[in-house]
Design a protein around this motif. Structure first.
Motif, PDB file in Angstrom:
ATOM      1  N   GLY A  33       0.768  -1.330   0.000  1.00  0.00           N
ATOM      2  CA  GLY A  33       0.000   0.000   0.000  1.00  0.00           C
ATOM      3  C   GLY A  33       0.701   1.214   0.000  1.00  0.00           C
ATOM      4  O   GLY A  33       1.225   1.564  -0.117  1.00  0.00           O
ATOM      5  N   LYS A  91       4.071   5.944  -0.532  1.00  0.00           N
ATOM      6  CA  LYS A  91       2.930   6.532   0.175  1.00  0.00           C
ATOM      7  C   LYS A  91       1.758   6.767  -0.760  1.00  0.00           C
ATOM      8  O   LYS A  91       0.597   6.607  -0.374  1.00  0.00           O
ATOM      9  N   ASN A  92       2.060   7.125  -1.998  1.00  0.00           N
ATOM     10  CA  ASN A  92       0.991   7.553  -2.899  1.00  0.00           C
ATOM     11  C   ASN A  92       0.483   6.472  -3.840  1.00  0.00           C
ATOM     12  O   ASN A  92      -0.204   6.762  -4.816  1.00  0.00           O
ATOM     13  N   VAL A  93       0.798   5.221  -3.563  1.00  0.00           N
ATOM     14  CA  VAL A  93       0.145   4.119  -4.274  1.00  0.00           C
ATOM     15  C   VAL A  93      -0.648   3.260  -3.294  1.00  0.00           C
ATOM     16  O   VAL A  93      -0.944   2.111  -3.572  1.00  0.00           O
ATOM     17  N   HIS A 119       0.561  -0.529   6.006  1.00  0.00           N
ATOM     18  CA  HIS A 119      -0.451  -0.409   4.949  1.00  0.00           C
ATOM     19  C   HIS A 119      -0.525  -1.734   4.180  1.00  0.00           C
ATOM     20  O   HIS A 119       0.190  -1.937   3.218  1.00  0.00           O
ATOM     21  N   SER A 120      -1.399  -2.583   4.622  1.00  0.00           N
ATOM     22  CA  SER A 120      -1.464  -3.912   4.011  1.00  0.00           C
ATOM     23  C   SER A 120      -2.246  -3.931   2.706  1.00  0.00           C
ATOM     24  O   SER A 120      -2.210  -4.926   1.987  1.00  0.00           O
ATOM     25  N   ASN A 121      -2.944  -2.851   2.386  1.00  0.00           N
ATOM     26  CA  ASN A 121      -3.818  -2.865   1.219  1.00  0.00           C
ATOM     27  C   ASN A 121      -3.272  -2.065   0.036  1.00  0.00           C
ATOM     28  O   ASN A 121      -4.012  -1.677  -0.851  1.00  0.00           O
ATOM     29  N   VAL A 122      -1.957  -1.806   0.002  1.00  0.00           N
ATOM     30  CA  VAL A 122      -1.424  -0.991  -1.077  1.00  0.00           C
ATOM     31  C   VAL A 122      -1.301  -1.780  -2.371  1.00  0.00           C
ATOM     32  O   VAL A 122      -1.220  -2.993  -2.382  1.00  0.00           O
ATOM     33  N   ASN A 123      -1.245  -1.033  -3.470  1.00  0.00           N
ATOM     34  CA  ASN A 123      -1.138  -1.630  -4.790  1.00  0.00           C
ATOM     35  C   ASN A 123       0.100  -1.062  -5.477  1.00  0.00           C
ATOM     36  O   ASN A 123       0.104   0.085  -5.906  1.00  0.00           O
ATOM     37  N   ILE A 156      -2.978   8.783 -12.374  1.00  0.00           N
ATOM     38  CA  ILE A 156      -1.654   9.146 -11.878  1.00  0.00           C
ATOM     39  C   ILE A 156      -1.768  10.434 -11.075  1.00  0.00           C
ATOM     40  O   ILE A 156      -2.194  11.465 -11.600  1.00  0.00           O
ATOM     41  N   GLN A 157      -1.383  10.398  -9.821  1.00  0.00           N
ATOM     42  CA  GLN A 157      -1.469  11.572  -8.964  1.00  0.00           C
ATOM     43  C   GLN A 157      -0.106  12.215  -8.721  1.00  0.00           C
ATOM     44  O   GLN A 157      -0.027  13.334  -8.211  1.00  0.00           O
ATOM     45  N   LEU A 158       0.967  11.501  -9.085  1.00  0.00           N
ATOM     46  CA  LEU A 158       2.309  11.993  -8.786  1.00  0.00           C
ATOM     47  C   LEU A 158       3.263  11.667  -9.924  1.00  0.00           C
ATOM     48  O   LEU A 158       3.319  10.531 -10.394  1.00  0.00           O
TER      49      LEU A 158
END
Length: 256
Positions: free
Chosen positions: A11, A61-63, A96-100, A134-136
């Motif tokens: 995550g 952090k951002n994915v 964050h166990s749910n990140v992609n 895409i945010q970053l």
């Protein structure tokens, strides 16, 4: 498409409040909420101060959200996949166990021509921004191709190319609500002290042309055994400094 996808199964505060997290809560607070979306954020400093470490931290952090992604353009060296995996193991997989992580898209650039094609072509970066959320966008580093290809050429040509590139990045940031982070190197500034030339001061590479395009400018530097993150220029933040350390888990600020 030439993008490589880094795969691993695991995550402004500004006026609008539209920011992305740096992965460090104290740094987010220091910056008024995080790094701004829209405009261009420059993070500069000498080699070894942790600029790329912070960039990788931003990626991770951002994915976290499955529908968001990161585009990472590397101009200086091979993308540090090993360090990215180390950061994941040390902190992010625990918190964050749910990140992609399928949505970190990496492009390796070796020339100014290829760099410009990547940014301006509708089949490369623009295609990626349209297809994915895409945010970053991280460019590491913005000076990687310009410094060498223009060393012996007309500086006016470089200025024109930089303006064109900067305006395109600003346009993409505004169009896609995109945070653009450009890692930059430094250039020594000669000082005349008592008739002797000194190179004690440094400034971001690429000169005044690039500096005039940047929205926020942050300086990472070492002084004796300490490391500092300094707000060198911002439309909404005062000039201020915070100390940080580089740990196995990433870049961590020491004070709030």
């Amino acid at each position: 498409m030439t993008y490589q996808i880094w795969r691993q199964d695991i995550g402004y505060e500004n006026d609008s409040g539209n920011v992305i997290s740096t992965g460090c809560s104290k740094l987010d607070c220091f910056l008024g909420g995080g790094l701004p979306v829209k405009g261009i954020t420059q993070i500069y400093g000498e080699s070894g101060v942790g600029k790329t470490q912070l960039a990788l931290q931003l990626c991770l952090k951002n994915v976290q959200e499955k529908k968001s992604g990161v585009a990472y353009i590397s101009t200086d060296a091979i993308f540090p996949s090993k360090r990215l995996q180390e950061l994941r193991r040390k902190i992010f997989i625990r918190n964050h166990s749910n990140v992609n992580y399928d949505r970190i898209f990496i492009e390796h650039i070796s020339s100014k021509k290829d760099f410009e094609d990547c940014i301006f072509s509708s089949k490369r970066l623009q295609y990626l921004l349209s297809k994915y959320n895409i945010q970053l966008l991280i460019i590491d580093s913005i000076a990687g191709t310009y410094r060498f290809e223009y060393e012996t050429r007309n500086i006016i040509d470089r200025a024109k190319s930089l303006r064109k590139m900067g305006y395109q990045l600003q346009k993409l940031a505004s169009l896609h609500s995109l945070a653009v982070v450009c890692i930059n190197q430094v250039t020594a500034v000669p000082q005349n002290l008592c008739g002797k030339q000194s190179f004690a001061r440094v400034q971001p590479s690429l000169g005044i042309t690039w500096a005039s395009i940047v929205t926020n400018s942050f300086y990472m530097y070492k002084q004796n055994s300490h490391r500092y993150f300094y707000v060198a220029g911002s439309p909404y933040l005062p000039n201020k400094t915070i100390e940080y350390k580089i740990l196995d888990s990433g870049v961590v600020m020491l004070t709030s």
